[in-house]
Design a protein around this motif. Structure first.
Motif, PDB file in Angstrom:
ATOM      1  N   LEU A   1      47.647 -45.669 -19.042  1.00  0.00           N
ATOM      2  CA  LEU A   1      48.383 -44.339 -18.026  1.00  0.00           C
ATOM      3  C   LEU A   1      47.879 -44.563 -16.858  1.00  0.00           C
ATOM      4  N   ILE A   2      48.394 -43.809 -15.708  1.00  0.00           N
ATOM      5  CA  ILE A   2      47.556 -44.379 -14.866  1.00  0.00           C
ATOM      6  C   ILE A   2      47.852 -42.458 -13.988  1.00  0.00           C
ATOM      7  N   VAL A   3      46.370 -42.178 -13.176  1.00  0.00           N
ATOM      8  CA  VAL A   3      46.303 -41.101 -13.040  1.00  0.00           C
ATOM      9  C   VAL A   3      46.546 -41.269 -11.742  1.00  0.00           C
ATOM     10  N   PRO A   4      46.487 -40.495 -10.726  1.00  0.00           N
ATOM     11  CA  PRO A   4      46.482 -40.980  -9.306  1.00  0.00           C
ATOM     12  C   PRO A   4      45.087 -39.396  -8.962  1.00  0.00           C
ATOM     13  N   LEU A   5      44.638 -39.651  -7.845  1.00  0.00           N
ATOM     14  CA  LEU A   5      43.873 -38.719  -7.999  1.00  0.00           C
ATOM     15  C   LEU A   5      43.575 -38.446  -6.466  1.00  0.00           C
ATOM     16  N   ARG A   6      42.726 -36.612  -5.926  1.00  0.00           N
ATOM     17  CA  ARG A   6      42.269 -37.049  -4.782  1.00  0.00           C
ATOM     18  C   ARG A   6      41.360 -35.387  -4.945  1.00  0.00           C
ATOM     19  N   ASP A   7      40.342 -36.021  -4.209  1.00  0.00           N
ATOM     20  CA  ASP A   7      38.867 -34.911  -4.481  1.00  0.00           C
ATOM     21  C   ASP A   7      39.611 -33.735  -2.811  1.00  0.00           C
ATOM     22  N   GLY A   8      40.564 -32.541  -2.674  1.00  0.00           N
ATOM     23  CA  GLY A   8      41.191 -32.016  -2.344  1.00  0.00           C
ATOM     24  C   GLY A   8      40.676 -30.785  -1.220  1.00  0.00           C
ATOM     25  N   ASP A   9      39.619 -31.188  -2.048  1.00  0.00           N
ATOM     26  CA  ASP A   9      38.349 -29.870  -0.770  1.00  0.00           C
ATOM     27  C   ASP A   9      38.229 -30.200   0.114  1.00  0.00           C
ATOM     28  N   PRO A  10      38.395 -29.344   0.988  1.00  0.00           N
ATOM     29  CA  PRO A  10      38.484 -29.870   2.990  1.00  0.00           C
ATOM     30  C   PRO A  10      36.595 -29.919   2.968  1.00  0.00           C
ATOM     31  N   ALA A  11      36.113 -29.051   1.960  1.00  0.00           N
ATOM     32  CA  ALA A  11      34.049 -29.214   2.993  1.00  0.00           C
ATOM     33  C   ALA A  11      33.831 -30.874   2.407  1.00  0.00           C
ATOM     34  N   GLY A  12      32.663 -31.088   3.136  1.00  0.00           N
ATOM     35  CA  GLY A  12      32.420 -32.335   3.400  1.00  0.00           C
ATOM     36  C   GLY A  12      31.142 -31.811   1.584  1.00  0.00           C
TER      37      GLY A  12
END
Length: 131
Positions: free
Chosen positions: A44-55
């Motif tokens: 299973l390939i799960v594309p993900l990204r930390d979408g939190d705009p704050a550092g």
């Protein structure tokens, strides 16, 4: 979680509706998200990204579970997309319970971005199964 698979009970929470952002279809998750999936391949390939705009000074850790068994932990330290591969070759049932648990969350309303009061964990793309 195992009984969900055996009795075909649909437990689904923490995955929000699809949205269109930056030219692709995404779903936000809550800090924890669970979904019963049909096993259509051994990976299973799960594309993900930390979408939190704050550092953040702390990285985002995401724990992945299959049928309540921990299968992977990833550490995200940037805002790039990452294709996380989950090995499903040891699971013989046609369905399984997939869980994601994030180490932190954020709320867009609390950041003054929108009126969106959802607790956001991570941004996911479309899941893909491979043999």
């Amino acid at each position: 979680n195992t009984k969900q698979v055996l009795y075909k009970w649909e437990n689904y929470y923490g995955f929000y509706d699809e949205e269109f952002i930056d030219g692709r279809i995404i779903r936000w998750t809550s800090i924890d998200a669970i979904q019963v999936l049909e096993k259509n391949g051994n990976r299973l390939i799960v594309p993900l990204r930390d979408g939190d705009p704050a550092g953040h000074l702390l990285p985002l850790f995401i724990r992945f579970y299959v049928n309540n068994k921990p299968v992977k932990i990833v550490k995200i330290t940037d805002k790039d997309w990452h294709n996380i591969e989950i090995d499903l070759s040891d699971y013989t049932h046609g369905r399984f319970v997939f869980t994601m648990a994030c180490s932190r969350s954020w709320v867009p309303k609390e950041r003054g971005l929108t009126n969106d009061s959802r607790e956001i964990g991570v941004m996911t793309g479309e899941f893909v199964f491979l043999e």
